[in-house]
Design an enzyme around this catalytic site. Sequence first.
Site, PDB file in Angstrom:
ATOM      1  N   GLY A 228       0.930  -1.200  -0.041  1.00 27.41           N
ATOM      2  CA  GLY A 228       0.021  -0.123   0.032  1.00 27.41           C
ATOM      3  C   GLY A 228       0.601   1.357  -0.083  1.00 27.41           C
ATOM      4  N   ASP A 229       0.344   2.516  -0.228  1.00 28.40           N
ATOM      5  CA  ASP A 229       0.943   3.730  -0.187  1.00 28.40           C
ATOM      6  C   ASP A 229       2.001   3.931  -1.210  1.00 28.40           C
ATOM      7  OD1 ASP A 229      -0.934   4.277   1.847  1.00 28.40           O
ATOM      8  OD2 ASP A 229       0.746   3.825   3.371  1.00 28.40           O
TER       9      ASP A 229
ATOM     10  N   LYS B 214      -0.256   5.361  -5.838  1.00 28.33           N
ATOM     11  CA  LYS B 214      -1.519   4.725  -6.679  1.00 28.33           C
ATOM     12  C   LYS B 214      -2.335   6.194  -6.992  1.00 28.33           C
ATOM     13  CE  LYS B 214      -3.111   1.985  -3.790  1.00 28.33           C
ATOM     14  NZ  LYS B 214      -1.961   2.020  -2.864  1.00 28.33           N
TER      15      LYS B 214
ATOM     16  N   GLY C  63      -5.898   5.572   1.788  1.00 28.39           N
ATOM     17  CA  GLY C  63      -5.654   7.265   1.619  1.00 28.39           C
ATOM     18  C   GLY C  63      -4.790   7.541   0.599  1.00 28.39           C
ATOM     19  N   HIS C  64      -5.396   8.298  -0.398  1.00 29.33           N
ATOM     20  CA  HIS C  64      -4.846   8.350  -1.702  1.00 29.33           C
ATOM     21  C   HIS C  64      -4.431   9.853  -1.976  1.00 29.33           C
ATOM     22  CE1 HIS C  64      -6.814   4.530  -3.018  1.00 29.33           C
ATOM     23  NE2 HIS C  64      -5.756   4.213  -2.362  1.00 29.33           N
ATOM     24  N   THR C  65      -3.108  10.176  -2.214  1.00 28.04           N
ATOM     25  CA  THR C  65      -2.706  11.594  -2.117  1.00 28.04           C
ATOM     26  C   THR C  65      -2.874  12.097  -3.719  1.00 28.04           C
ATOM     27  OG1 THR C  65      -1.483  11.155  -0.351  1.00 28.04           O
ATOM     28  CG2 THR C  65      -1.363  13.187  -0.983  1.00 28.04           C
TER      29      THR C  65
ATOM     30  N   ARG D  62     -22.980 -13.216   5.900  1.00 27.87           N
ATOM     31  CA  ARG D  62     -24.322 -12.874   5.445  1.00 27.87           C
ATOM     32  C   ARG D  62     -25.224 -12.428   6.064  1.00 27.87           C
ATOM     33  NH1 ARG D  62     -24.552 -18.878   2.821  1.00 27.87           N
ATOM     34  NH2 ARG D  62     -23.914 -19.186   4.884  1.00 27.87           N
TER      35      ARG D  62
ATOM     36  N   GLN E 104      -5.064  -0.407  -1.248  1.00 28.20           N
ATOM     37  CA  GLN E 104      -4.042  -1.171  -0.764  1.00 28.20           C
ATOM     38  C   GLN E 104      -2.984  -1.721  -1.704  1.00 28.20           C
ATOM     39  OE1 GLN E 104      -7.622  -1.809   0.394  1.00 28.20           O
ATOM     40  NE2 GLN E 104      -7.343  -0.236   1.516  1.00 28.20           N
TER      41      GLN E 104
ATOM     42  N   THR F  80      -3.818   8.023   5.866  1.00 28.31           N
ATOM     43  CA  THR F  80      -5.338   7.817   6.532  1.00 28.31           C
ATOM     44  C   THR F  80      -4.871   7.911   8.102  1.00 28.31           C
ATOM     45  OG1 THR F  80      -6.002   6.477   4.848  1.00 28.31           O
ATOM     46  CG2 THR F  80      -7.058   6.279   7.064  1.00 28.31           C
TER      47      THR F  80
ATOM     48  N   GLY G  40      -1.830   8.637   9.642  1.00 32.88           N
ATOM     49  CA  GLY G  40      -0.945   9.639  10.412  1.00 32.88           C
ATOM     50  C   GLY G  40       0.375   8.865  10.802  1.00 32.88           C
TER      51      GLY G  40
ATOM     52  N   ASP H 228      13.109  10.144  -6.489  1.00 34.34           N
ATOM     53  CA  ASP H 228      13.855  11.186  -5.960  1.00 34.34           C
ATOM     54  C   ASP H 228      14.204  11.095  -4.706  1.00 34.34           C
ATOM     55  OD1 ASP H 228      10.704  11.322  -5.763  1.00 34.34           O
ATOM     56  OD2 ASP H 228      10.893  12.960  -4.583  1.00 34.34           O
TER      57      ASP H 228
ATOM     58  N   THR I 122       8.892  11.184 -10.273  1.00 31.84           N
ATOM     59  CA  THR I 122       9.884  11.984  -9.655  1.00 31.84           C
ATOM     60  C   THR I 122       9.400  12.958  -8.422  1.00 31.84           C
ATOM     61  OG1 THR I 122       9.699  13.544 -11.363  1.00 31.84           O
ATOM     62  CG2 THR I 122      11.312  11.968 -11.731  1.00 31.84           C
ATOM     63  N   GLY I 123       8.201  13.201  -8.258  1.00 30.53           N
ATOM     64  CA  GLY I 123       7.850  13.857  -7.215  1.00 30.53           C
ATOM     65  C   GLY I 123       6.282  13.587  -7.123  1.00 30.53           C
TER      66      GLY I 123
HETATM   67  P1  GDP Z   1      -1.414   5.560  -2.261  1.00 29.14           P
HETATM   68  O1  GDP Z   1      -2.112   5.233  -1.137  1.00 29.14           O
HETATM   69  O2  GDP Z   1      -0.861   4.471  -3.216  1.00 29.14           O
HETATM   70  O3  GDP Z   1      -2.198   6.501  -3.171  1.00 29.14           O
HETATM   71  O4  GDP Z   1      -0.114   6.380  -1.854  1.00 29.14           O
HETATM   72  P2  GDP Z   1      -0.471   7.650  -0.545  1.00 29.14           P
HETATM   73  O5  GDP Z   1      -1.011   8.781  -1.191  1.00 29.14           O
HETATM   74  O6  GDP Z   1      -0.926   6.831   0.661  1.00 29.14           O
HETATM   75  O7  GDP Z   1       1.237   7.679  -0.393  1.00 29.14           O
HETATM   76  C1  GDP Z   1       2.071   8.137  -1.203  1.00 29.14           C
HETATM   77  C2  GDP Z   1       2.885   9.426  -0.881  1.00 29.14           C
HETATM   78  O8  GDP Z   1       3.690   9.709  -1.730  1.00 29.14           O
HETATM   79  C3  GDP Z   1       1.889  10.936  -0.975  1.00 29.14           C
HETATM   80  O9  GDP Z   1       2.245  11.519  -0.017  1.00 29.14           O
HETATM   81  C4  GDP Z   1       2.444  11.082  -2.341  1.00 29.14           C
HETATM   82  O10 GDP Z   1       2.124  12.669  -2.593  1.00 29.14           O
HETATM   83  C5  GDP Z   1       3.687  10.998  -2.484  1.00 29.14           C
HETATM   84  N1  GDP Z   1       4.145  10.675  -3.854  1.00 29.14           N
HETATM   85  C6  GDP Z   1       3.759   9.982  -4.851  1.00 29.14           C
HETATM   86  N2  GDP Z   1       4.603   9.768  -5.885  1.00 29.14           N
HETATM   87  C7  GDP Z   1       5.796  10.357  -5.581  1.00 29.14           C
HETATM   88  C8  GDP Z   1       7.183  10.500  -6.038  1.00 29.14           C
HETATM   89  O11 GDP Z   1       7.494  10.258  -7.109  1.00 29.14           O
HETATM   90  N3  GDP Z   1       7.987  11.353  -5.248  1.00 29.14           N
HETATM   91  C9  GDP Z   1       7.705  11.786  -3.890  1.00 29.14           C
HETATM   92  N4  GDP Z   1       8.542  12.573  -3.403  1.00 29.14           N
HETATM   93  N5  GDP Z   1       6.533  11.567  -3.528  1.00 29.14           N
HETATM   94  C10 GDP Z   1       5.548  10.959  -4.083  1.00 29.14           C
HETATM   95  P1  IMO Z   2      -4.020   2.551   0.261  1.00 33.63           P
HETATM   96  O1  IMO Z   2      -4.917   2.312  -0.594  1.00 33.63           O
HETATM   97  C1  IMO Z   2      -1.348   1.111   3.606  1.00 33.63           C
HETATM   98  C2  IMO Z   2      -3.017  -1.907   6.378  1.00 33.63           C
HETATM   99  C3  IMO Z   2      -3.075  -1.566   7.552  1.00 33.63           C
HETATM  100  C4  IMO Z   2      -2.943  -3.086   8.410  1.00 33.63           C
HETATM  101  C5  IMO Z   2      -3.620  -3.945   7.638  1.00 33.63           C
HETATM  102  C6  IMO Z   2      -5.017  -4.099   7.990  1.00 33.63           C
HETATM  103  O2  IMO Z   2      -3.760   3.998   0.911  1.00 33.63           O
HETATM  104  O3  IMO Z   2      -2.349   2.044  -0.018  1.00 33.63           O
HETATM  105  P2  IMO Z   2      -7.340  -2.559   7.791  1.00 33.63           P
HETATM  106  O4  IMO Z   2      -7.670  -1.371   8.428  1.00 33.63           O
HETATM  107  O5  IMO Z   2      -7.304  -2.662   6.282  1.00 33.63           O
HETATM  108  O6  IMO Z   2      -7.893  -3.926   8.331  1.00 33.63           O
HETATM  109  O7  IMO Z   2      -5.913  -2.874   8.053  1.00 33.63           O
HETATM  110  O8  IMO Z   2      -3.678  -3.359   6.174  1.00 33.63           O
HETATM  111  N1  IMO Z   2      -3.525  -1.191   5.392  1.00 33.63           N
HETATM  112  C7  IMO Z   2      -3.027  -0.012   4.523  1.00 33.63           C
HETATM  113  N2  IMO Z   2      -1.559   0.123   4.547  1.00 33.63           N
HETATM  114  N3  IMO Z   2      -2.124   1.494   2.674  1.00 33.63           N
HETATM  115  C8  IMO Z   2      -3.502   1.318   2.654  1.00 33.63           C
HETATM  116  O9  IMO Z   2      -4.263   1.748   1.593  1.00 33.63           O
HETATM  117  C9  IMO Z   2      -3.920   0.317   3.407  1.00 33.63           C
HETATM  118  N4  IMO Z   2      -5.070  -0.339   3.712  1.00 33.63           N
HETATM  119  C10 IMO Z   2      -4.784  -1.084   4.864  1.00 33.63           C
HETATM  120  O10 IMO Z   2      -2.257  -0.578   8.033  1.00 33.63           O
HETATM  121  O11 IMO Z   2      -1.693  -3.186   8.375  1.00 33.63           O
HETATM  122 MG    MG Z   3      -2.375   5.278   0.926  1.00 30.44          MG
END
Ligand code: GDP
Ligand code: IMO
Ligand code: MG
Length: 434
Positions: free
Chosen positions: A12-13, A16, A40-42, A142, A223, A299, A301, A332, A417-418
């Site tokens: 995750g994170d 995407k 949590g998608h930024t 169910r 995820q 999501t 912090g 980067d 790259t950012g």
């Molecule tokens: P997601 O859950 O896959 O959408 O990712 P998140 O938003 O939870 O976390 C990705 C973090 O990396 C966010 O703060 C984005 O703004 C940041 N990010 C995405 N691509 C890049 C990159 O290429 N470089 C840097 N420095 N930050 C990035």
């Molecule tokens: P995005 O879409 C990172 C992790 C939680 C925990 C496990 C189970 O932003 O990439 P849950 O609340 O789903 O029962 O937690 O999965 N987790 C994530 N980690 N990014 C996410 O979503 C996640 N969604 C769940 O931290 O380890």
């Molecule tokens: Mg995320």
Amino acid sequence: MSNLVVIGAQWGDEGKGKIVDRLAGQFDAVARYAGGSNAGHTLTVKGEKVVVHLLPSGVLHPTTRCFLGASMVVDPAALIAEVEAVGEVGVTLGGDRLCLDRRAHLVLPYHRELDTRRDVGASAIGTTRRGIGPAYEDKVARRGLRVADLEDESQLREKLKRVVEERINPALEYFGAPLVDLLQLFDQLVEQGARLRPWIGDVPGELWRMMGQGQRVLFEGAQGVLLDLEHGSYPYVTSSSTLPAGACLSLGVSPRSLGSVIGVAKAYCTRVGEGPFPTEAHGEPGEQLAQAGHEFGSTTGRPRRCGWLDLVALRHAVRVSGIDALALTKIDVLAGIEPLRVCVGYTLDGKEQTSPPATAEQWHRVEPRYVERPSIEALDVVKLRAVKTWNQLPASIRDFVSFIGAEVGVPVAFVSTGPGREDGVMTGAFEWGQ
Ligand code: GDP
Ligand code: IMO
Ligand code: MG
């Protein structure tokens, strides 16, 4: 011009949201298919940051339609709050821009309470506390309440009473938590149902119609593959299918309609919560990555655990989800990190492993084998982000990216790259239908 799937290839994170936001303008719809507000998608556009949890990451493109699929678990209060929050930055979801499948299950306050009370002690998963696991449990048993139940008050009243009296209140009592006030919850749901009504619809029917007219759909995962219920690091996973197959199940579309699958992977690894992470970098190198990458959960912090890119796990992700090409993010962040390590293999009890072991206990025990790559020199990120062609990227970045593509066995289509929508370079190694 075809459809596209974008999924996370790690824990995750991976970025995407950024990739989906970058691409969404070329699609008629973005359909999110998995999870709930655990995601949590930024999205970062012109320096302004928006974080979406339930809404698809295409929401900032005014003509792109947004779909939420049946396999999602939707907290009505969270969805209403999110629609209001994006409204404040000028995003309108009127007309038919947003469609929430009436088959999606509801996350209710008691799911969040149970998630928080249960996920403690030695067996804790470190969930996001958003009620995800308990809501999926009710679905599989169910007895879950669905979006459709918000459209029928007598059904809602009856089902809510049954599940709360039989299952929920006894569980809450066990944990010493306040019991559900049925009347109050019912009234709250009626009100939320009225707010959500304009968006409730039939997602498979709408997508079938759109695709029949040749319109393009981007299927958005949440995820990551390593958090998938079947193929992830069970039990340290989420409770849904994060793989592309999940898109077919959730959205009611044919596997033939998916198009190419893009796996988003960071140039290193992070994980939030507990569970195996063989390449976790403790101490100084881990902190360097965390600081340079601002690795705090979008999501919750919570600080993310950081470590080196794990190619055994990434190859597994590519295999089980049919990833055609990678989008490699946060390159980067590696600038100036020395030594720069990449895990190319695992051994377990002295034996080479070509896939991660099936049990978390064994996955915890594997010994990663690293190679040290030529480091990426410290860079001026403003200059780096101004680069728009592969050949203009610094040679050290091209070398790292080519190495990853060759090791994993699929091309890297895009190097990010950012955080900004514009930051990144198409490599030319794979056409993702632009
Ligand atoms: P997601 O859950 O896959 O959408 O990712 P998140 O938003 O939870 O976390 C990705 C973090 O990396 C966010 O703060 C984005 O703004 C940041 N990010 C995405 N691509 C890049 C990159 O290429 N470089 C840097 N420095 N930050 C990035
Ligand atoms: P995005 O879409 C990172 C992790 C939680 C925990 C496990 C189970 O932003 O990439 P849950 O609340 O789903 O029962 O937690 O999965 N987790 C994530 N980690 N990014 C996410 O979503 C996640 N969604 C769940 O931290 O380890
Ligand atoms: Mg995320």
